[in-house]
Design a protein around this motif. Structure first.
Motif, PDB file in Angstrom:
ATOM      1  N   ASN A 123      -4.775   5.136  -2.013  1.00  0.00           N
ATOM      2  CA  ASN A 123      -5.845   5.663  -1.308  1.00  0.00           C
ATOM      3  C   ASN A 123      -6.354   6.981  -2.365  1.00  0.00           C
TER       4      ASN A 123
ATOM      5  N   GLU B 158       0.882  -0.825  -0.240  1.00  0.00           N
ATOM      6  CA  GLU B 158      -0.116  -0.170  -0.067  1.00  0.00           C
ATOM      7  C   GLU B 158       0.705   1.587   0.148  1.00  0.00           C
TER       8      GLU B 158
ATOM      9  N   GLU C  90      -7.912   2.186  -2.589  1.00  0.00           N
ATOM     10  CA  GLU C  90      -8.461   1.898  -1.202  1.00  0.00           C
ATOM     11  C   GLU C  90      -9.682   2.976  -1.433  1.00  0.00           C
TER      12      GLU C  90
ATOM     13  N   ASP D 147     -11.366   0.899   2.254  1.00  0.00           N
ATOM     14  CA  ASP D 147     -11.085   1.040   3.454  1.00  0.00           C
ATOM     15  C   ASP D 147     -11.799   0.498   4.653  1.00  0.00           C
TER      16      ASP D 147
HETATM   17 CA    CA Z   1      -5.587   2.753   3.590  1.00  0.00          CA
END
Ligand code: CA
Ligand code: C2E
Ligand code: CA
Ligand code: CA
Length: 276
Positions: free
Chosen positions: A113, A58, A145, A175
């Motif tokens: 994200n 991530e 996410e 998320d």
């Molecule tokens: Ca995240």
């Protein structure tokens, strides 16, 4: 300034002024950092519970401020969202993350994200398609996410964007699951491939906390029954890992395995792995 009328407002004015000043400075500094290409991404491994190997990383944004030092996303992303700077910053993140992933073995995913504000841009889909094309990575390696809040605003437009991306092969993860307010039907409606169980639930897991274990079990079963995979966030102890494994959670992420590390360290880690 609370309820005290004009007098108390004047009393707080200098502080308010200072606050506005600080925000303007921060906004200016964010613009400068972006223009100079000086934001940075760190990467945290997402571990496959079965094999114990990373299935991907991530990307997490970092800001090394020339005077203030390292600033974490919680301290500047809210202002970036308010000022709209999250759009160019988000574009930069998407391009940088995809280009970095292009250097990795191609079975590794890259999770990025997205802020709810990014869904207000008509360019979101084309930006992502552009970043994929530019880096040369397959759409299937990119995982977006998003949090439950994205479903609360212009839900039709958000749905259309996610559906289009999902159709291209991009994976979508929900998320911070459990912290929002979305109804279970939204989970069915939106094309989520994965549910990330929020750290607050994982944190509570221990051999003696039966209730938190039951929550984890319920979430995993619920997700699995809808055909979605599960990732536990914020795994910090071997005990939490053991419980989550026993409850058949698919993936784990947290300080127990590793902290977010810079791009060069990720490459070193992969190199070591190949050699050993
Ligand atoms: Ca995240
Ligand atoms: P998130 O997406 O839920 O990311 C996980 C956060 O938990 C990260 O904090 C990570 O460093 C931290 N973390 C990971 N494992 C553990 C653990 O075992 N224990 C604890 N206590 N923490 C752990 P970080 O990097 O400070 O990011 C905070 C939030 O900022 C992220 O939460 C995400 O919502 C946002 N964010 C980060 N990078 C980006 C970005 O590029 N774009 C957008 N829009 N938001 C971002
Ligand atoms: Ca999260
Ligand atoms: Ca979060």
């Amino acid at each position: 300034a609370k309820s005290g009328g004009r007098g108390s407002f004047r009393f707080f004015e200098p502080e308010l002024d200072q606050l506005m000043h600080a925000r303007r400075n921060m906004e200016r500094d964010m613009r400068d950092t972006l223009a100079r290409g000086e934001f940075e991404l760190h990467y945290q491994a997402i571990i496959n519970a079965g094999s114990g190997e990373p299935s991907g990383f991530e990307a997490l944004l970092r800001w090394h401020h020339p005077q203030r030092g390292l600033i974490m996303p919680a301290e500047f992303i809210p202002l970036a969202e308010e000022t709209g700077l999250i759009l160019p910053i988000g574009d930069w993140v998407m391009r940088a993350a995809c280009s970095e992933a292009a250097k990795w073995p191609d079975d590794l995913k890259i999770a990025v994200n997205l802020s709810p504000a990014q869904f207000r841009s008509k360019e979101l889909v084309s930006t992502i398609v552009g970043a994929l094309a530019n880096s040369g990575i397959a759409a299937q390696r990119l995982e977006l996410e998003v949090t439950e809040t994205i479903t609360m605003h212009d839900s039709e437009a958000v749905f259309a964007a996610l559906d289009q991306l999902h159709g291209l092969g991009v994976r979508i993860a929900l998320d911070d699951f459990g912290t929002g307010y979305s109804s279970l039907s939204l989970l069915q409606k939106f094309p989520f491939d994965k549910i990330k169980i929020d750290r607050s639930f994982v944190n509570a897991l221990s051999g003696t906390n039966e209730e938190s274990r039951l929550i984890a079990r319920a979430v995993v079963r619920f997700a699995t029954s809808l055909g979605k995979t599960t990732t536990a966030e914020g795994v910090e102890t071997g005990e939490q890992l053991a419980i989550l494994r026993a409850e058949a959670c698919d993936e784990m992420q947290g300080y127990y395995f590793n902290r977010p590390i810079c791009a060069a360290e990720v490459l070193k880690m992969m190199h070591r792995h190949v050699k050993s």
